[in-house]
Enzyme design. Structure first.
Site, PDB file in Angstrom:
ATOM      1  N   GLY A   1      47.649 -34.461  18.322  1.00  0.00           N
ATOM      2  CA  GLY A   1      47.764 -33.311  17.439  1.00  0.00           C
ATOM      3  C   GLY A   1      46.503 -32.833  16.769  1.00  0.00           C
TER       4      GLY A   1
ATOM      5  N   ASP B   1      43.815 -29.325  26.552  1.00  0.00           N
ATOM      6  CA  ASP B   1      43.054 -30.576  26.524  1.00  0.00           C
ATOM      7  C   ASP B   1      43.790 -31.623  27.355  1.00  0.00           C
ATOM      8  OD1 ASP B   1      40.772 -31.959  25.717  1.00  0.00           O
ATOM      9  OD2 ASP B   1      41.788 -32.889  24.018  1.00  0.00           O
TER      10      ASP B   1
ATOM     11  N   ASP C   1      57.139 -31.991  29.965  1.00  0.00           N
ATOM     12  CA  ASP C   1      56.104 -32.245  30.958  1.00  0.00           C
ATOM     13  C   ASP C   1      55.652 -30.895  31.505  1.00  0.00           C
ATOM     14  OD1 ASP C   1      54.533 -32.894  33.137  1.00  0.00           O
ATOM     15  OD2 ASP C   1      55.944 -34.349  33.973  1.00  0.00           O
TER      16      ASP C   1
ATOM     17  N   LYS D   1      39.818 -28.459  29.487  1.00  0.00           N
ATOM     18  CA  LYS D   1      38.974 -29.611  29.794  1.00  0.00           C
ATOM     19  C   LYS D   1      38.892 -29.797  31.304  1.00  0.00           C
ATOM     20  CE  LYS D   1      40.408 -33.734  28.453  1.00  0.00           C
ATOM     21  NZ  LYS D   1      40.558 -34.795  27.443  1.00  0.00           N
TER      22      LYS D   1
END
Length: 249
Positions: A86, A148, A124, A188
């Site tokens: 978080g 991320d 998911d 990322k």
């Protein structure tokens, strides 16, 4: 320690002095777990995240990305993919003023405690229903999609690279569906030569695409972030490869 007033609080710089903390005992720990714990105990970002109440040291990566590129603004609607535990969600909430002015929706496969100002979904993202759950929660176009996400490490660098690029491609496809004009996408990636299928459509869909490794990203890590700004719409085809994105760091 550098003082950041734009929603990030104080941040410890690399030049700060810190006393090295040593493990009192290694009993019952593997060599790898000893190295991880030693690194955590002596990481100024870990200490500062605890002091400021951030869920993880990763919060400083988003602070540094946003301080450089000025992506997050009051009143924006933001999606945070792979949000557990978080840290990024907390920073997004601070900087867009959610829930009074902006909106932040986070999603992760792992459960996490509520974050004030954010709406969290447990799902998911690789499953077909996850993007639909997000769209239903958002109810309209968004300004920023953050990812991320990272798959569990296999220890094989090439395999890990392919897996994280796959997650970034899924996040990008979702961003094409939900981003408002001039929207932002941050993901990322591990640089390794197989991200062409990610970067080609991104260069067509956004006005500018850059790579950036924030100082909070550990130097030994292969991770970096791709920052795409000025969304123009989903590209029709991937087309030919454009010049490599600009490096910053």
């Amino acid at each position: 320690m550098a003082n950041k007033s734009s929603g990030g609080g104080d941040r410890r710089g690399s030049g700060s002095r810190q006393t090295t903390v040593k493990l009192r005992t290694a009993r019952g720990r593997t060599a790898s777990s000893q190295r991880w714990l030693q690194r955590q105990l002596n990481d100024p970002y870990v200490a500062e995240s605890k002091r400021l109440g951030y869920r993880s040291r990763a919060a400083f990566k988003l602070i540094e990305i946003d301080d450089r590129f000025k992506l997050l603004k009051k009143g924006q609607r933001v999606v945070d993919l792979g949000c557990a535990p978080g840290g990024w969600t907390q920073i997004a909430v601070q900087r867009v003023g959610a829930p009074d002015k902006g909106q932040v929706v986070g999603l992760d496969i792992l459960p996490l405690d509520p974050i004030s100002g954010a709406e969290l979904l447990l799902a998911d993202f690789t499953e077909a229903e996850a993007p639909e759950l997000l769209k239903a929660k958002l109810g309209g176009p968004v300004d920023v999609v953050l990812s991320d996400m990272a798959a569990s490490s296999t220890g094989h660098r090439k395999t890990d690279h392919i897996r994280i690029v796959m997650l970034a491609e899924l996040a990008l496809d979702f961003a094409f569906e939900v981003l408002a004009p001039n929207g932002v996408f941050v993901a990322k990636v591990f640089l390794g030569g197989s991200e062409r299928d990610l970067l080609n459509p991104m260069r067509q869909a956004f006005r500018q695409v850059r790579h950036f490794k924030p100082p909070a990203s550990r130097s030994e890590s292969a991770e970096t972030y791709v920052i795409a700004t000025g969304f123009r719409g989903r590209p029709e085809t991937a087309g030919e490869a454009d010049p490599e994105p600009e490096e910053e760091g």
